[in-house]
Design a protein around this motif. Structure first.
Motif, PDB file in Angstrom:
ATOM      1  N   GLN A 122      -4.684   3.692 -10.736  1.00  0.00           N
ATOM      2  CA  GLN A 122      -4.968   4.230  -9.408  1.00  0.00           C
ATOM      3  C   GLN A 122      -5.116   3.106  -8.394  1.00  0.00           C
ATOM      4  O   GLN A 122      -4.658   3.231  -7.241  1.00  0.00           O
ATOM      5  N   ARG A 123      -5.733   2.005  -8.803  1.00  0.00           N
ATOM      6  CA  ARG A 123      -5.828   0.843  -7.907  1.00  0.00           C
ATOM      7  C   ARG A 123      -4.446   0.267  -7.647  1.00  0.00           C
ATOM      8  O   ARG A 123      -4.130  -0.140  -6.525  1.00  0.00           O
ATOM      9  N   ARG A 124      -3.623   0.233  -8.692  1.00  0.00           N
ATOM     10  CA  ARG A 124      -2.279  -0.309  -8.510  1.00  0.00           C
ATOM     11  C   ARG A 124      -1.453   0.582  -7.594  1.00  0.00           C
ATOM     12  O   ARG A 124      -0.717   0.103  -6.744  1.00  0.00           O
ATOM     13  N   ASP A 161      -7.892   4.304 -14.138  1.00  0.00           N
ATOM     14  CA  ASP A 161      -8.512   3.665 -12.973  1.00  0.00           C
ATOM     15  C   ASP A 161      -7.719   2.446 -12.526  1.00  0.00           C
ATOM     16  O   ASP A 161      -7.523   2.213 -11.326  1.00  0.00           O
TER      17      ASP A 161
END
Length: 259
Positions: free
Chosen positions: A130-132, A127
């Motif tokens: 994925q944000r990065r 997660d």
């Protein structure tokens, strides 16, 4: 430097040192390239040293993202086979350390030993990555924040700041997001724990990206490994503290008879 033509892409590589010398393979991490090893290369003249640009980095080709960790491992494996390198010491920095660990499990026959710096068996959870990746896609990498993560909060005053900024700016968008995607789902805790080859963990004492305690956990995981702390060293200690880094590396190579 040379572009090595593989089946599906070209990888930029440099092979230096005597042809009969013991081989040493250097793998960089996310966002930088083979220039990260420039400062220690003169100290490794007694070795047959291969350094490479990961796909999407430096002068290597940039396939469309995402990449897989298996592809990154296979790239290094193919380069070692191309240059007929075996019984090598493989040094992985940062995310490049995952490539080294995965290759050691897959092709232990190519290894004499493993060295990891600024690395771990995983870098955060999927997660977080994925944000990065979303941020790396839009608006794109914040090169100042990336430099701070690699060198520390006082990076602007460091002699190596310009070199690091140049490497970061050379990395193409698909290189950033492609390698980040490969790292996102990689967790080598269980497989690295099976390794028994001689291993050195070189940890920068001021590494903000992969703190020394996290690197010590990897050292505790691999039977018989050595842990060496470089006081004041950054995540890129090979660049910011080249003399103590090279001294610790060469002492290890001498101890295992890789000279």
């Amino acid at each position: 430097m040379m572009l090595v033509w593989l089946d599906d892409l070209r990888l930029n590589a440099e092979l230096a040192g005597p042809a009969t010398a013991p081989p040493l393979v250097l793998i960089h991490g996310l966002g930088v390239d083979l220039a990260v090893w420039d400062a220690i290369l003169p100290c490794l003249a007694a070795h047959r040293t291969l350094r490479l640009d990961l796909r999407g980095h430096g002068q290597s080709d940039t396939p469309l993202a995402p990449y897989t960790m298996g592809a990154l491992i296979r790239d290094t494996e193919r380069l070692m086979q191309h240059f007929a390198l075996k019984d090598a010491v493989v040094l992985g920095a940062g995310e490049g350390g995952l490539v080294a660990q995965g290759l050691a499990v897959k092709r232990l026959d190519l290894f004499r030993s493993m060295v990891l710096t600024g690395s771990a068996t995983r870098f955060g959870n999927p997660d977080l990555w994925q944000r990065r990746i979303a941020g790396l896609t839009d608006p794109g990498p914040d090169l100042e924040a990336e430099a701070a993560a690699l060198l520390g909060p006082r990076w602007r005053g460091m002699a190596t700041a310009g070199v690091v900024q140049q490497m970061l700016s050379r990395t193409r968008p698909d290189g950033w997001t492609g390698v980040a995607a490969a790292v996102a789902n990689t967790d080598f805790y269980q497989t690295t724990a099976t390794l028994t080859l001689p291993t050195l963990i070189l940890a920068g004492g001021d590494d903000r990206k992969t703190p020394p305690d996290m690197q010590r956990e990897t050292a505790d995981l691999v039977a018989g490994s050595d842990f060496h702390l470089l006081p004041g060293g950054s995540h890129l200690a090979m660049l910011t503290h080249p003399q103590p880094f090279a001294a610790a590396l060469n002492a290890f190579l001498k101890r295992i008879g890789h000279v």
